[in-house]
Design an enzyme around this catalytic site. Sequence first.
Site, short mmCIF file in Angstrom:
data_model
loop_
_atom_site.label_atom_id
_atom_site.label_comp_id
_atom_site.label_asym_id
_atom_site.label_seq_id
_atom_site.Cartn_x
_atom_site.Cartn_y
_atom_site.Cartn_z
N CYS A 214 51.47 46.68 11.52
CA CYS A 214 52.86 46.32 11.27
C CYS A 214 53.51 45.84 12.56
O CYS A 214 53.42 46.51 13.60
CB CYS A 214 53.60 47.54 10.72
SG CYS A 214 55.38 47.28 10.51
N CYS A 217 56.49 48.83 13.34
CA CYS A 217 56.23 50.23 13.71
C CYS A 217 54.82 50.47 14.21
O CYS A 217 54.52 51.55 14.72
CB CYS A 217 56.54 51.16 12.53
SG CYS A 217 55.31 51.10 11.21
N CYS A 236 53.63 48.14 4.66
CA CYS A 236 53.46 49.09 5.75
C CYS A 236 53.75 50.50 5.24
O CYS A 236 54.84 50.75 4.72
CB CYS A 236 54.40 48.76 6.91
SG CYS A 236 54.33 49.98 8.25
N CYS A 239 56.91 52.14 7.48
CA CYS A 239 58.30 51.69 7.46
C CYS A 239 58.51 50.83 6.22
O CYS A 239 57.67 50.80 5.32
CB CYS A 239 58.66 50.92 8.74
SG CYS A 239 57.83 49.32 8.91
N ASP A 369 37.19 26.40 25.68
CA ASP A 369 36.40 27.57 25.30
C ASP A 369 35.96 27.42 23.85
O ASP A 369 36.77 27.40 22.92
CB ASP A 369 37.26 28.83 25.48
CG ASP A 369 36.51 30.11 25.11
OD1 ASP A 369 35.32 30.03 24.78
OD2 ASP A 369 37.13 31.17 25.18
#
Length: 477
Positions: A214, A217, A236, A239, A369
Amino acid sequence: MIVRFILALWAARLAMFVARVTGRGKGSSLPGKIALKIYPRILKQLGRQIKKGIIVVTGTNGKTTTNNMIAGIVGDNKGSGVIINREGANLITGVTAAFIRAAGPFGGLHADYACLEVDEASFPGVVREITPDIVVVTNFFRDQLDRYGELDKTIALVKDALKKLDSVRLVLNADDPLVAQLGRVTGKPSVFFGLARHPGVSGTGSAAREAKFCPFCGAELAYSYYQYSQLGNYKCPGCEFARPQTDVEGVDPGVDGMLVSCRVRFRQGNMYPLQIPVTGLYNLYNGLAACSVGLLLDIDMDGIRSSLAGYLPATGRMEKFLYRGKPVLLNLVKNPTGFNEGLSTLLSVPAERVNVLIAINDNDADGRDISWLWDVDFEVLSGAGEKFGTFVCSGRRAWEMAVRLKYAGVREETVTVLEDFDQAVRTALEGTGDMSYFLATYTALWPVERILSGYAQRERTLPESVPSISGSVKSVR
């Protein structure tokens, strides 16, 4: 100031002319670079002339397709000039060049709208010069880590720039938690789009997940299903953060050859059929984002659907060619998630046997890369060996690509390495398959497209438009 403005304008236009005459590049970025060097405020001065609105599309994947769809909808239904960086030159230099190309000899513009795709890292710099009325964010995935750094850095750049904008409306992908959070953290009025649950979703999956936790939180997000990568229905447990209610949602999505389709459902309960002549289910997200912008501009759904039914892909965005009666698809790939979706489409194409060309470069625009190739799920190819006639690896990093296929379980005798693009294109086209599928990184895309255009015919035939419907939806607020 006026003298420098005119000098910058004409120097850029001369660069465009030279590029066109010599055939060296498309004149999509260098003219902007020259103009900004002579007169750094040229983009701001040109942008002020847009009469009705500036729409900016940013995010990792789907920017070009979404932006071109939006420009088509606006141009078809508003009857006004639209400035667009159509071919994907999305740095500030490319955006500037798009304005200069549309300007008159003394810098005058006669356009009501500008539709601009903007690179995520360039987004703060661009919106300091021009003020968007609508910002669309498609998704966030890891992309060119040597250039962008970690994904959190990219998201922070976009988030901080959005917070500084006044009177902007956001169009956000509800299925991507990294994007959906922007509505809450910026406090800007937002319209959310997404795909509903359908039989093709996954309860788990091995694809890379960019957003496990999340953003508010830190608790691990719980998913009831995934569309692909981190896109899906999430919540989540720590929260209140969860997939927001969608304003525009695709229901019952499907792919039928070179068409994707769904029914578009609006929060008011209205539902309309939609067909777009592209392949790959992920392209429905681009179409739904474009629908959302159209509705914000008070374009009725009949007009939106008609425009999308006539959409033609930009270069390398699942672009279709014909070679001696056999179809050829050309697709840009630039990060693990986009490549995985390209492979998913490859496995689903209606052909018994496919020749595959993979062109990998490592120039600045591609990212130096190439370790990201090891995050692509090439292993899915090993289980469908009989479907493939040959794999041709080309470009500056052709041998590394061949090694990656070997470790993915692709039979070595089916892999050919040809660093020269012309040889590679001809070999793939002449293979034993009944169609060819080309995947190329950004700087490999343009030479491959040019060579392919010399051998094959670009297909511009569109399917019949979807039937007209009664009623319309005027806006989403």
